[in-house]
Design an enzyme around this catalytic site. Structure first.
Site, short mmCIF file in Angstrom:
data_model
loop_
_atom_site.label_atom_id
_atom_site.label_comp_id
_atom_site.label_asym_id
_atom_site.label_seq_id
_atom_site.Cartn_x
_atom_site.Cartn_y
_atom_site.Cartn_z
N ARG A 76 0.84 -1.20 0.00
CA ARG A 76 0.00 0.00 0.00
C ARG A 76 0.87 1.25 0.00
NH1 ARG A 76 -0.17 4.37 3.37
NH2 ARG A 76 -2.17 5.36 3.45
N HIS A 81 3.14 6.03 -2.33
CA HIS A 81 4.28 6.95 -2.27
C HIS A 81 5.27 6.80 -3.41
CE1 HIS A 81 2.82 8.38 1.54
NE2 HIS A 81 2.80 7.15 2.01
#
Length: 114
Positions: A76, A81
């Site tokens: 995730r 990111h």
């Protein structure tokens, strides 16, 4: 015994897993996935949801019996990111190998509640 919050998060994970199948139209064709940015982004979003729900679940119950729970959270974080460096082959491996296991484990945890 799970709390109501744990059950809600497990249901969120299961819904996201089922949504991945919907986005792929129940087909598992890598070339089709790779050539369709909308499908890739939709699957990535579901993986974000799964990872976020897992993060919250681990805070409530760190010993929950879900394989690779920490790796789910790590994926995730990478999708969010490092969006500019997502490995489609890795995501496909997750779809093919890991998502079915996750689905089975979540369904078992939810059925143990009943």
């Amino acid at each position: 015994m799970s709390t109501l919050q744990e059950k809600k998060l497990l249901i969120d994970i299961l819904n996201a897993v089922n949504s991945i199948d919907e986005h792929l139209e129940s087909k598992r064709v890598f070339e089709e996935y790779l050539s369709n940015k909308t499908k890739r982004r939709a699957v990535e979003r579901e993986l974000e949801i799964i990872g976020e729900a897992m993060t919250k679940l681990l805070k409530i119950n760190p010993s929950i019996s879900i394989s690779y729970s920490r790796l789910i959270v790590d994926l995730r974080n990478k999708v969010i990111h490092a969006y500019d460096n997502i490995d489609d082959i890795l995501i496909w491996k997750v779809i093919m190998k890991d998502i079915p296991v996750l689905k089975s484990e979540v369904e078992k945890l939810l059925s143990d509640e009943n």
